[in-house]
Design an enzyme around this catalytic site. Structure first.
Site, PDB file in Angstrom:
ATOM      1  N   SER A 136       0.853  -1.182   0.000  1.00 59.47           N
ATOM      2  CA  SER A 136       0.000   0.000   0.000  1.00 59.47           C
ATOM      3  C   SER A 136       0.888   1.230   0.000  1.00 59.47           C
ATOM      4  O   SER A 136       2.101   1.137   0.237  1.00 59.47           O
ATOM      5  CB  SER A 136      -0.877  -0.012   1.261  1.00 59.47           C
ATOM      6  N   TYR A 149      -2.417  -0.839  10.340  1.00 57.23           N
ATOM      7  CA  TYR A 149      -2.297  -1.171   8.920  1.00 57.23           C
ATOM      8  C   TYR A 149      -0.904  -0.832   8.400  1.00 57.23           C
ATOM      9  O   TYR A 149      -0.265  -1.643   7.708  1.00 57.23           O
ATOM     10  CB  TYR A 149      -3.362  -0.414   8.128  1.00 57.23           C
ATOM     11  N   THR A 184     -11.603  -0.364  -3.922  1.00 57.43           N
ATOM     12  CA  THR A 184     -11.777  -1.723  -3.431  1.00 57.43           C
ATOM     13  C   THR A 184     -12.684  -1.668  -2.213  1.00 57.43           C
ATOM     14  O   THR A 184     -13.115  -0.589  -1.793  1.00 57.43           O
ATOM     15  CB  THR A 184     -10.442  -2.362  -3.029  1.00 57.43           C
TER      16      THR A 184
END
Length: 277
Positions: A136, A149, A184
């Site tokens: 990412s 994350y 997404t």
């Protein structure tokens, strides 16, 4: 058995994983599409003679080993592993429970490790293969409200860079993919889990952050189908890149990271260099 290139794709029941499966099949490859719920995977990607749907919870090493065996039994070899399964625990670090952070790491970092560990013996025996892991922009830069994350993605990056040096002598390549803001389900209610704890000092900022993230679901500028097509092209390269930045926004973040690092290098040059005996 198949004489076609075989792709093994995780997280194939939703999100970019679905686009990856469809793109690989359309390109004429055989595909092992995996997910925790095989019915959901089949519903999402359809049916094909070149498709094998296999149950796989990436947090389970036993699942990974069983899926690898099923793939080899059906197709005889595995050429590309695409680690795309992921989750998103959104929240400030103090408000995320240790269990939530562990679940983030289990899926986003240990998950790709489990699957790669199961498939590497196959690729080593072949003396060929390509491992692609979806990271990412948060694998390049840490963002507010994304501590768990970002920790998982930065860990993924370090592991993949080290892995490349270890397996290159066996003819196996690696690529880390840094998508920007792609449409997404990662930030939808299906994948995004808010912090369980509440610390009053964060209350106002938390409310603003949650409002923003919810508003962005489905509005992201990046097209997942275009990311899938880019990965098909990259996987066909004789010497694929070790990193692929996907999206103009991700390019901007990467450039800013380089500039920030350069500024920090130059901030205390004498002091930094004076670390010898």
């Amino acid at each position: 058995m198949s004489d076609k290139k075989v792709w093994f794709i995780t997280g194939a029941s939703r999100g970019m994983g679905v686009d990856f499966v469809k793109a690989a099949l359309a390109a004429g490859f055989a595909v092992v599409a995996t997910g925790r719920n095989t019915d959901a995977v089949t519903k999402a990607v359809g049916k094909s003679d070149d498709l094998l749907v296999v149950k796989l919870d990436v947090t389970s090493p036993a699942d990974a080993e069983a899926a690898a065996r099923a793939a080899v039994e059906r197709f005889g070899h595995i050429d590309v592993l695409l680690n795309s399964a992921g989750n998103f625990y959104a929240g400030y670090f103090e408000e995320l429970t240790p269990e939530q952070i562990e679940r983030s790491l289990a899926t986003n970092l240990l998950g790709p490790m489990n699957v790669t560990r199961a498939l590497l013996p196959v690729m080593r025996k072949q003396r060929s293969g390509h491992i692609i892991s979806i990271s990412s922009a948060a694998g390049l830069v840490g963002f507010e409200f994304c501590s768990a994350y970002a920790a998982s993605q930065l860990g993924l990056e370090g592991w993949m860079e080290s892995l490349q040096a270890e397996i290159a002598p066996f003819g196996i390549n690696t690529t880390v993919v840094n998508p920007g803001f792609i449409r997404t389900e990662l930030i939808s209610e299906k994948s995004m889990t808010p912090a369980e704890l509440s610390v009053e000092d964060y209350a106002e900022r938390r409310a603003q952050q949650m409002k923003w993230w919810v508003s962005q679901s489905g509005q992201q500028p990046g097209d997942p189908a275009k990311v899938a097509q880019a990965l098909i092209r990259i996987a066909n390269e004789k010497q694929p890149p070790r990193r692929f930045i996907a999206g103009a926004d991700a390019i901007g973040i990467a450039k800013q990271k380089v500039a920030d690092l350069q500024a920090q290098i130059e901030a205390y040059p004498d002091l930094s260099a004076a670390m010898g005996i």
